[in-house]
Design an enzyme around this catalytic site. Structure first.
Site, PDB file in Angstrom:
ATOM      1  N   HIS A   1      11.631  -4.373  -1.754  1.00 14.75           N
ATOM      2  CA  HIS A   1      10.313  -5.351  -1.477  1.00 14.75           C
ATOM      3  C   HIS A   1       9.450  -5.220  -2.609  1.00 14.75           C
ATOM      4  O   HIS A   1       9.379  -4.244  -3.567  1.00 14.75           O
ATOM      5  CB  HIS A   1       9.908  -4.178  -0.345  1.00 14.75           C
ATOM      6  CG  HIS A   1       8.270  -4.652   0.069  1.00 14.75           C
ATOM      7  ND1 HIS A   1       7.915  -5.904   0.257  1.00 14.75           N
ATOM      8  CD2 HIS A   1       7.176  -3.814   0.773  1.00 14.75           C
ATOM      9  CE1 HIS A   1       6.640  -5.945   0.905  1.00 14.75           C
ATOM     10  NE2 HIS A   1       6.436  -4.671   1.109  1.00 14.75           N
TER      11      HIS A   1
ATOM     12  N   HIS B   1      -5.589  -1.110   1.522  1.00 15.95           N
ATOM     13  CA  HIS B   1      -6.156  -2.239   2.334  1.00 15.95           C
ATOM     14  C   HIS B   1      -6.738  -2.301   3.473  1.00 15.95           C
ATOM     15  O   HIS B   1      -6.322  -2.764   4.508  1.00 15.95           O
ATOM     16  CB  HIS B   1      -5.499  -3.449   1.869  1.00 15.95           C
ATOM     17  CG  HIS B   1      -4.009  -3.547   2.272  1.00 15.95           C
ATOM     18  ND1 HIS B   1      -3.349  -3.020   3.321  1.00 15.95           N
ATOM     19  CD2 HIS B   1      -2.859  -3.669   1.263  1.00 15.95           C
ATOM     20  CE1 HIS B   1      -1.972  -3.000   3.289  1.00 15.95           C
ATOM     21  NE2 HIS B   1      -1.538  -3.314   2.006  1.00 15.95           N
TER      22      HIS B   1
ATOM     23  N   HIS C   1       7.960  -5.307   5.838  1.00 19.84           N
ATOM     24  CA  HIS C   1       6.723  -5.651   6.376  1.00 19.84           C
ATOM     25  C   HIS C   1       6.014  -7.164   5.762  1.00 19.84           C
ATOM     26  O   HIS C   1       5.169  -7.669   5.944  1.00 19.84           O
ATOM     27  CB  HIS C   1       5.687  -4.695   5.716  1.00 19.84           C
ATOM     28  CG  HIS C   1       4.229  -4.797   5.263  1.00 19.84           C
ATOM     29  ND1 HIS C   1       3.715  -4.445   4.015  1.00 19.84           N
ATOM     30  CD2 HIS C   1       3.446  -5.225   5.714  1.00 19.84           C
ATOM     31  CE1 HIS C   1       2.555  -4.966   4.079  1.00 19.84           C
ATOM     32  NE2 HIS C   1       2.223  -5.170   5.194  1.00 19.84           N
TER      33      HIS C   1
ATOM     34  N   TYR D   1       1.193   4.682  10.362  1.00 17.40           N
ATOM     35  CA  TYR D   1       1.637   3.589   9.588  1.00 17.40           C
ATOM     36  C   TYR D   1       2.092   2.665  10.072  1.00 17.40           C
ATOM     37  O   TYR D   1       1.853   1.329   9.969  1.00 17.40           O
ATOM     38  CB  TYR D   1       2.949   4.355   8.627  1.00 17.40           C
ATOM     39  CG  TYR D   1       3.488   3.508   7.884  1.00 17.40           C
ATOM     40  CD1 TYR D   1       2.775   3.771   6.547  1.00 17.40           C
ATOM     41  CD2 TYR D   1       4.299   2.818   7.707  1.00 17.40           C
ATOM     42  CE1 TYR D   1       3.128   2.759   5.231  1.00 17.40           C
ATOM     43  CE2 TYR D   1       4.639   1.893   6.783  1.00 17.40           C
ATOM     44  CZ  TYR D   1       4.126   2.002   5.744  1.00 17.40           C
ATOM     45  OH  TYR D   1       4.744   1.063   4.296  1.00 17.40           O
TER      46      TYR D   1
ATOM     47  N   GLU E   1       6.081  -6.207  -2.648  1.00 17.51           N
ATOM     48  CA  GLU E   1       4.844  -5.571  -2.607  1.00 17.51           C
ATOM     49  C   GLU E   1       4.531  -4.448  -3.898  1.00 17.51           C
ATOM     50  O   GLU E   1       5.370  -3.806  -4.033  1.00 17.51           O
ATOM     51  CB  GLU E   1       4.340  -5.150  -1.362  1.00 17.51           C
ATOM     52  CG  GLU E   1       2.743  -4.800  -1.275  1.00 17.51           C
ATOM     53  CD  GLU E   1       2.216  -4.527  -0.032  1.00 17.51           C
ATOM     54  OE1 GLU E   1       3.161  -4.377   0.921  1.00 17.51           O
ATOM     55  OE2 GLU E   1       1.143  -4.413   0.354  1.00 17.51           O
TER      56      GLU E   1
ATOM     57  N   ASP F   1       3.042  -1.835  -4.603  1.00 20.89           N
ATOM     58  CA  ASP F   1       3.355  -0.348  -4.343  1.00 20.89           C
ATOM     59  C   ASP F   1       4.782  -0.067  -4.604  1.00 20.89           C
ATOM     60  O   ASP F   1       5.086   1.169  -4.612  1.00 20.89           O
ATOM     61  CB  ASP F   1       2.708   0.024  -3.244  1.00 20.89           C
ATOM     62  CG  ASP F   1       3.403  -0.679  -1.942  1.00 20.89           C
ATOM     63  OD1 ASP F   1       3.447  -1.808  -1.848  1.00 20.89           O
ATOM     64  OD2 ASP F   1       3.082   0.081  -0.868  1.00 20.89           O
TER      65      ASP F   1
ATOM     66  N   ASP G   1       9.496  -0.027   3.426  1.00 19.00           N
ATOM     67  CA  ASP G   1       8.347   0.424   4.535  1.00 19.00           C
ATOM     68  C   ASP G   1       8.683   0.872   5.735  1.00 19.00           C
ATOM     69  O   ASP G   1       7.817   1.862   6.466  1.00 19.00           O
ATOM     70  CB  ASP G   1       7.468  -0.840   4.463  1.00 19.00           C
ATOM     71  CG  ASP G   1       6.659  -1.209   3.343  1.00 19.00           C
ATOM     72  OD1 ASP G   1       6.226  -0.254   2.498  1.00 19.00           O
ATOM     73  OD2 ASP G   1       6.253  -2.275   3.082  1.00 19.00           O
TER      74      ASP G   1
ATOM     75  N   HIS H   1       7.676   5.490   1.538  1.00 25.14           N
ATOM     76  CA  HIS H   1       6.559   6.238   1.513  1.00 25.14           C
ATOM     77  C   HIS H   1       6.780   7.499   2.367  1.00 25.14           C
ATOM     78  O   HIS H   1       7.583   7.218   3.334  1.00 25.14           O
ATOM     79  CB  HIS H   1       5.178   5.412   2.304  1.00 25.14           C
ATOM     80  CG  HIS H   1       4.726   4.269   1.510  1.00 25.14           C
ATOM     81  ND1 HIS H   1       4.287   4.026   0.494  1.00 25.14           N
ATOM     82  CD2 HIS H   1       4.983   2.995   1.985  1.00 25.14           C
ATOM     83  CE1 HIS H   1       4.092   3.003   0.122  1.00 25.14           C
ATOM     84  NE2 HIS H   1       4.389   2.036   1.061  1.00 25.14           N
TER      85      HIS H   1
HETATM   86 FE1  FEO Z   1       4.528  -3.682   2.128  1.00 21.94          FE
HETATM   87 FE2  FEO Z   1       4.667  -0.120   1.154  1.00 21.94          FE
HETATM   88  O1  FEO Z   1       4.427  -1.980   0.821  1.00 21.94           O
END
Ligand code: FEO
Length: 390
Positions: free
Chosen positions: A78, A24, A144, A191, A80, A82, A163, A222
């Site tokens: 989380h 994004h 996040h 990041y 989200e 991903d 995250d 990640h």
């Molecule tokens: Fe807030 Fe890696 O997602």
């Protein structure tokens, strides 16, 4: 595809996205990973569940260790997509697995994405025993999203941080002791700057909540996991979340016929003459997300645009919009630009910088047509005088 052993009974079963180049608006030149971790104990537990589209890679890695149908517990730190995209596929394979997430926002977000799968909301300090191991859940809202939490697993001392402490860094290596460490730190900074930066206060609270934990390993969702280099990444997060600044200046501009570029160089000369290290970014060549990563700790920012059709250039508007969303600390700023007629852009940039919490070091600087040597010298001198007058 195989799982990677992190330590006895703990496996990485995530996915590597070598091709990701945009998250994004954040340019992810090194790709990313969507980490999921499998813990084999009396109850088989999965922590996080990869991005939508990577479910089969995760399931293949889980299957290299255990039948996915044997998963008893899924911890979703989380919602989200991903990190939660693989939950529906896992739910089909292990329909009796209990899914734990943050009470309130976690349950709400997962329900919105995937319907009611019987989520169990957990609050700060709640624990879950899975055999010899116990998870403690700690909410980290806005690091996040509102639903974020981290899960600490004892006695192994593993913090599953989602995250936080992550990097968009695709690599076969899973640990800081195996990977290209300087690259991991570069990507951790980028990041933080592009994902976490607006939430410094919440990050500081999250760090405080984790401070008393006997952490041996940090497993983000990640990039690589931190083992030997935990003190360094914690120190960096502490400095970044406190908004610490350096004597540096980011000079960001676009240019049509090199006049605004000449002004940018004159402004940079002014910073350099007063002991502030400038770095120039022509928006034609530099990506917003790279500039943000560098500029995060800069004390000063100068943004320049020629006037194009009574407006700042779209590239500058794009940068300022991105910067506005990610402003982590107050900077001192200079708006500047050249013009042929009209000349609205320096004022527009000035207003946008004020909306980015910046305090103007100088009134907007403007030059009609091509700047003369005298005008450029005056710009340099004005910047230097303003710095000396602070
Ligand atoms: Fe807030 Fe890696 O997602």
């Amino acid at each position: 595809m195989k799982a990677t052993k992190i330590c006895e009974g703990v496996y990485w079963v995530g996915a590597i996205d070598w091709d990701l180049r945009n998250f994004h608006g954040y340019e992810t030149e090194k790709g990313s990973t969507y980490n999921a971790y499998l813990v084999l104990d009396e109850k088989v537990t999965l922590i996080d569940a990869v991005k939508t589209g990577f479910e089969n890679e995760m399931i293949a890695r889980i299957s290299s260790v255990i039948d996915p149908a044997k998963i008893d517990v899924i911890i979703s730190n989380h919602a989200e997509p991903d990190h939660s995209g693989g939950i529906p596929a896992l739910h089909k394979l292990a329909p009796n697995a209990k899914i734990y997430c943050a009470a309130g926002a976690g349950v709400k977000d997962l329900t919105a994405y995937y319907g009611d799968l019987g989520y169990i909301g957990v609050k700060a300090g709640e624990t879950l025993s899975v055999g010899k191991r116990t998870f403690t859940f700690l909410p980290t809202p806005m690091v996040h999203w509102p639903d974020n939490m981290v899960s600490f697993m004892a006695p192994d001392g593993i913090l599953f941080s989602n995250d936080a402490f992550g990097q968009h860094y695709a690599t076969f290596e899973r640990l800081d002791t195996e990977c290209d460490l300087p690259e991991a730190f570069v990507q951790a900074r980028k990041y933080y700057a592009n994902i976490v930066q607006p939430y410094g206060m919440q990050t500081a609270k999250a760090l405080a909540a984790c401070a008393g934990l006997p952490i041996q390993t940090i497993c983000p969702s990640h990039g690589i996991a931190w083992t030997k280099h935990i003190p360094e990444i914690l120190a960096l997060y502490k400095a970044w979340s406190a908004g610490e600044q350096e004597d540096t200046a980011a000079v960001v501009y676009d240019t049509m016929w090199h006049s605004t570029e000449q002004m940018a160089q004159a402004i940079a000369d002014g910073f350099a003459a007063c002991g502030i290290k400038p770095r120039l970014y022509n928006l034609h060549y530099s990506h917003n997300s790279d500039i943000i990563a560098d500029a995060m700790t800069a004390k000063y920012i100068a943004v320049g645009s020629p006037t194009l059709n009574n407006n700042m250039m779209p590239s500058v508007a794009s940068f300022l919009t991105y910067f506005k969303g990610l402003t982590g600390n107050k900077k001192k700023s200079i708006a500047f630009g050249s013009f042929g007629w009209g000349g609205q852009s320096p004022d527009q940039v000035h207003e946008m910088l004020a909306a980015c919490k910046c305090e103007a070091l100088l009134p907007p600087v403007r030059v009609q047509y091509r700047p003369t040597e005298e005008q450029l010298g005056k710009i340099t001198a004005d910047v230097c005088a303003a710095l000396k007058g602070e």
